[in-house]
Design an enzyme around this catalytic site. Structure first.
Site, mmCIF file in Angstrom:
data_model
loop_
_atom_site.group_PDB
_atom_site.id
_atom_site.type_symbol
_atom_site.label_atom_id
_atom_site.label_comp_id
_atom_site.label_asym_id
_atom_site.label_seq_id
_atom_site.Cartn_x
_atom_site.Cartn_y
_atom_site.Cartn_z
ATOM 1 N N HIS A 1 21.754 -9.071 0.353
ATOM 2 C CA HIS A 1 21.233 -10.442 0.193
ATOM 3 C C HIS A 1 21.199 -10.797 -1.279
ATOM 4 O O HIS A 1 20.621 -10.055 -2.083
ATOM 5 C CB HIS A 1 19.826 -10.546 0.796
ATOM 6 C CG HIS A 1 19.831 -10.662 2.286
ATOM 7 N ND1 HIS A 1 18.903 -11.396 2.966
ATOM 8 C CD2 HIS A 1 20.676 -10.160 3.222
ATOM 9 C CE1 HIS A 1 19.164 -11.349 4.268
ATOM 10 N NE2 HIS A 1 20.240 -10.588 4.448
ATOM 11 N N TYR B 1 10.051 -17.024 2.688
ATOM 12 C CA TYR B 1 8.619 -16.813 2.438
ATOM 13 C C TYR B 1 7.971 -18.195 2.446
ATOM 14 O O TYR B 1 8.286 -19.042 1.609
ATOM 15 C CB TYR B 1 8.409 -16.181 1.069
ATOM 16 C CG TYR B 1 8.865 -14.740 0.962
ATOM 17 C CD1 TYR B 1 10.205 -14.424 0.735
ATOM 18 C CD2 TYR B 1 7.958 -13.686 1.066
ATOM 19 C CE1 TYR B 1 10.629 -13.109 0.624
ATOM 20 C CE2 TYR B 1 8.373 -12.365 0.954
ATOM 21 C CZ TYR B 1 9.701 -12.088 0.738
ATOM 22 O OH TYR B 1 10.116 -10.783 0.630
ATOM 23 N N PRO C 1 2.635 -6.393 1.029
ATOM 24 C CA PRO C 1 4.086 -6.384 1.264
ATOM 25 C C PRO C 1 4.800 -7.682 0.861
ATOM 26 O O PRO C 1 6.008 -7.768 0.955
ATOM 27 C CB PRO C 1 4.202 -6.144 2.762
ATOM 28 C CG PRO C 1 2.878 -6.426 3.337
ATOM 29 C CD PRO C 1 1.879 -6.239 2.264
ATOM 30 N N LYS D 1 7.650 -4.424 -2.190
ATOM 31 C CA LYS D 1 7.662 -3.389 -3.236
ATOM 32 C C LYS D 1 7.192 -2.019 -2.767
ATOM 33 O O LYS D 1 7.388 -1.030 -3.466
ATOM 34 C CB LYS D 1 6.788 -3.850 -4.411
ATOM 35 C CG LYS D 1 7.356 -5.005 -5.183
ATOM 36 C CD LYS D 1 8.651 -4.630 -5.900
ATOM 37 C CE LYS D 1 9.562 -5.828 -6.053
ATOM 38 N NZ LYS D 1 10.949 -5.545 -5.709
ATOM 39 N N TYR E 1 11.816 -9.364 -7.975
ATOM 40 C CA TYR E 1 12.108 -9.154 -6.553
ATOM 41 C C TYR E 1 13.249 -8.140 -6.377
ATOM 42 O O TYR E 1 13.148 -7.228 -5.552
ATOM 43 C CB TYR E 1 12.478 -10.471 -5.867
ATOM 44 C CG TYR E 1 12.466 -10.368 -4.351
ATOM 45 C CD1 TYR E 1 13.600 -9.936 -3.650
ATOM 46 C CD2 TYR E 1 11.318 -10.673 -3.623
ATOM 47 C CE1 TYR E 1 13.583 -9.821 -2.274
ATOM 48 C CE2 TYR E 1 11.295 -10.556 -2.235
ATOM 49 C CZ TYR E 1 12.432 -10.125 -1.570
ATOM 50 O OH TYR E 1 12.405 -9.996 -0.192
HETATM 51 P P1 FAS Z 1 4.157 6.884 4.267
HETATM 52 O O1 FAS Z 1 2.758 6.438 4.633
HETATM 53 O O2 FAS Z 1 5.326 6.169 4.810
HETATM 54 O O3 FAS Z 1 4.353 8.415 4.716
HETATM 55 C C1 FAS Z 1 3.309 9.360 4.531
HETATM 56 C C2 FAS Z 1 3.547 10.491 5.520
HETATM 57 O O4 FAS Z 1 2.545 11.475 5.292
HETATM 58 C C3 FAS Z 1 3.418 10.027 6.959
HETATM 59 O O5 FAS Z 1 4.513 10.474 7.726
HETATM 60 C C4 FAS Z 1 2.123 10.671 7.428
HETATM 61 O O6 FAS Z 1 2.131 11.031 8.793
HETATM 62 C C5 FAS Z 1 2.061 11.906 6.531
HETATM 63 N N1 FAS Z 1 0.677 12.410 6.372
HETATM 64 C C6 FAS Z 1 -0.437 11.682 6.201
HETATM 65 N N2 FAS Z 1 -1.514 12.509 6.160
HETATM 66 C C7 FAS Z 1 -1.034 13.776 6.298
HETATM 67 C C8 FAS Z 1 -1.641 15.055 6.353
HETATM 68 N N3 FAS Z 1 -2.963 15.195 6.283
HETATM 69 N N4 FAS Z 1 -0.835 16.135 6.507
HETATM 70 C C9 FAS Z 1 0.511 16.003 6.596
HETATM 71 N N5 FAS Z 1 1.143 14.809 6.579
HETATM 72 C C10 FAS Z 1 0.373 13.719 6.433
HETATM 73 N N6 FAS Z 1 6.327 -1.963 2.451
HETATM 74 C C11 FAS Z 1 7.218 -2.931 2.242
HETATM 75 O O7 FAS Z 1 7.894 -2.916 1.204
HETATM 76 N N7 FAS Z 1 7.381 -3.945 3.166
HETATM 77 C C12 FAS Z 1 6.658 -3.977 4.344
HETATM 78 O O8 FAS Z 1 6.799 -4.891 5.152
HETATM 79 C C13 FAS Z 1 5.723 -2.978 4.603
HETATM 80 N N8 FAS Z 1 4.990 -2.965 5.768
HETATM 81 C C14 FAS Z 1 4.066 -1.971 5.972
HETATM 82 C C15 FAS Z 1 3.282 -1.911 7.146
HETATM 83 C C16 FAS Z 1 2.327 -0.907 7.334
HETATM 84 C C17 FAS Z 1 1.484 -0.866 8.601
HETATM 85 C C18 FAS Z 1 2.137 0.067 6.335
HETATM 86 C C19 FAS Z 1 1.071 1.143 6.502
HETATM 87 C C20 FAS Z 1 2.903 0.031 5.180
HETATM 88 C C21 FAS Z 1 3.883 -0.976 4.987
HETATM 89 N N9 FAS Z 1 4.680 -1.029 3.839
HETATM 90 C C22 FAS Z 1 5.597 -1.989 3.613
HETATM 91 C C23 FAS Z 1 4.569 -0.036 2.847
HETATM 92 C C24 FAS Z 1 5.354 1.156 3.320
HETATM 93 O O9 FAS Z 1 6.677 0.788 3.519
HETATM 94 C C25 FAS Z 1 5.149 2.238 2.318
HETATM 95 O O10 FAS Z 1 5.311 1.756 0.996
HETATM 96 C C26 FAS Z 1 6.076 3.405 2.546
HETATM 97 O O11 FAS Z 1 5.917 3.840 3.864
HETATM 98 C C27 FAS Z 1 5.699 4.479 1.527
HETATM 99 O O12 FAS Z 1 6.277 5.660 1.924
HETATM 100 P P2 FAS Z 1 5.481 7.027 1.732
HETATM 101 O O13 FAS Z 1 4.934 7.090 0.365
HETATM 102 O O14 FAS Z 1 6.417 8.083 2.219
HETATM 103 O O15 FAS Z 1 4.212 6.933 2.687
HETATM 104 C C1 PHB Z 2 10.262 -6.912 6.459
HETATM 105 O O1 PHB Z 2 11.389 -7.238 6.832
HETATM 106 O O2 PHB Z 2 9.528 -6.151 7.126
HETATM 107 C C2 PHB Z 2 9.740 -7.426 5.131
HETATM 108 C C3 PHB Z 2 10.610 -8.045 4.265
HETATM 109 C C4 PHB Z 2 10.138 -8.521 3.052
HETATM 110 C C5 PHB Z 2 8.802 -8.379 2.739
HETATM 111 C C6 PHB Z 2 7.925 -7.748 3.617
HETATM 112 C C7 PHB Z 2 8.398 -7.267 4.827
HETATM 113 O O3 PHB Z 2 8.339 -8.856 1.555
#
Ligand code: FAS
Ligand code: PHB
Length: 397
Positions: free
Chosen positions: A79, A208, A300, A304, A391
């Protein structure tokens, strides 16, 4: 991938098999550094999460360099812009034109995780799933170790370093003594209700939308899989939202010509994510490093979260490779400082995008200031460039 083999010693113990933990272990393995990943959940559980959708070029390039980019390049979408809408006004931010050609890759985090698992399998990486009660020990000594329970037995993993890739709720951050840990937090009074639907996206690019009724986002995973979000109160329950209610609310927050084109359908996933800005300092304590959501959270709105996890992995993997290959501790010494600079720049951008586009119970003055901010964005190339360069992702340097 060696599943379930209980190791007793490794060079880098990685807690968490999310994108941070999997990408870190892949990069280290390719450089000859031994790792063991300990994950509390099953592989299927990890792969069931629907999260981010936008990859910065830095992350896309790291995945390609790690041999994990083929499906992304085949199925993802490049994009070169996105839209900012407010009521019936639509402003296109031309990333490529404003940043000298930089773009983003639209490809779901779930697919990134799937591709990383496949690469770990191919290299015989060690990931122990269903590792319960993971605990970190002696992290500020030269011989840290991790214990965990699996199949009713307690196991010990001796290591030289621990990478806390365990997300916001994991144990790693808690291994830093309270009198050494400083946290910076802003909790927003709303969340994002998101759905996934097997419908054609309403637009080619992400939209957005800041609307008096609240924020909305039109995103996608492919030409036949759409991802939409609406801002909801922080205490909202997903059960209060039928698909019909969601679609009606989304339409009410989009420019009328966009709403008219919206193709609705049954949701195949529906969930509410809370929004917060959060940074923990320091990101390093002894031989333990915080990576990704374990160290920081962003709303989100700026896409980032995943991309900051990627730059942390870039800095830490390079630092550990320098340590093992050249006995050079410079990267390790400077990991926290280097990562935090980029983290705070992304925290600022994510806070700015969130404040600009979401509905707050705010003073009339603040409403006017936001309207002026949008006015400036519409009429200033400099303002649009600032948005675009943040971005697409600031450099890793
Ligand atoms: P993660 O949280 O992905 O991974 C951590 C891992 O550690 C998990 O698999 C967990 O099970 C494991 N863990 C936790 N506790 C543990 C323990 N005690 N023992 C062993 N393992 C354990 N970012 C965006 O850019 N756009 C979005 O739209 C977006 N939506 C999101 C929605 C939700 C509900 C959440 C929670 C986050 C969202 N994020 C989004 C942010 C997300 O993408 C994170 O930045 C990304 O998953 C970060 O990756 P990790 O640092 O690997 O953490
Ligand atoms: C998504 O596609 O999940 C998404 C994209 C852009 C954002 C947040 C979430 O800023």
């Amino acid at each position: 991938m060696h599943e379930g083999r209980h190791c007793v010693k490794t060079q880098v113990a990685i807690i968490g098999a999310g994108p941070s933990g999997l990408l870190l272990s892949q990069r280290l393995h390719l450089a000859g550094v031994e790792t063991v990943v300990l994950e509390r959940h099953s592989r299927d559980h990890v792969l069931s999460r629907i999260r981010a959708g936008v990859l910065e070029q830095g992350l896309a390039d790291m995945l390609r360099a790690a041999g994990v980019g083929d499906r992304m390049d085949a199925e993802g979408e490049i994009h070169d812009g996105c839209e900012i809408a407010f009521e019936d006004n639509r402003l296109r931010i031309d990333f490529a034109e404003l940043t000298g050609g930089k773009t983003v890759m639209v490809y779901g985090q779930t697919e990134v995780t799937r591709d990383l698992y496949k690469a770990r399998d191919a290299m015989g990486g060690t990931i122990i799933h269903n590792a319960e009660n993971v605990a970190l020990h002696d992290v500020d000594s030269d011989s840290p170790y991790v214990t965990y329970e699996k199949d009713g037995e307690t196991h010990r993993l001796d290591c030289e370093f621990i990478a806390g890739c365990d997300g916001f709720h994991g144990p790693s951050r808690k291994a830093i003594p309270a009198d050494r840990l400083k946290v910076f937090e802003k909790v927003y009074p709303f969340g994002w209700l998101g759905i996934l639907s097997e419908t054609p996206p309403v637009s080619e690019e992400l939209i957005y939308s800041g609307h008096p009724r609240g924020f909305a986002l039109c995103s996608l995973r492919s030409r036949v899989l759409s991802r939409y979000y609406v801002q909801v109160p922080a205490d909202e329950k997903v059960d209060n939202w039928s698909d019909d209610r969601f679609w009606e609310e989304l339409k009410s927050r989009l420019p009328s010509d966009v709403a008219a084109d919206l193709v609705t359908g049954p949701s195949i996933e529906k969930s509410i994510a809370p929004l917060r800005s959060f940074v923990a300092e320091p990101l390093r304590y002894g031989r333990m490093f915080l990576v990704g959501d374990a160290g920081h959270i962003v709303p989100p709105t700026g896409a980032k979260g995943l991309n900051l996890a990627a730059s942390d992995v870039f800095y830490l993997s390079n630092a550990l490779i320098d340590y093992y290959r050249a006995d050079d501790e410079t990267g390790i010494e400077h990991y926290a400082e280097k990562a935090l600079r980029r983290i705070w720049l992304a925290e600022r951008f994510s806070w700015w995008m969130t404040t600009l586009l979401h509905k707050f119970d705010e003073e009339a003055f603040d409403v006017r200031v936001k309207r002026a901010e949008l006015d400036h964005l519409v009429h200033s190339r400099a303002a649009q460039t600032a948005l675009a360069e943040n971005y697409v992702g600031l450099p890793y340097d």
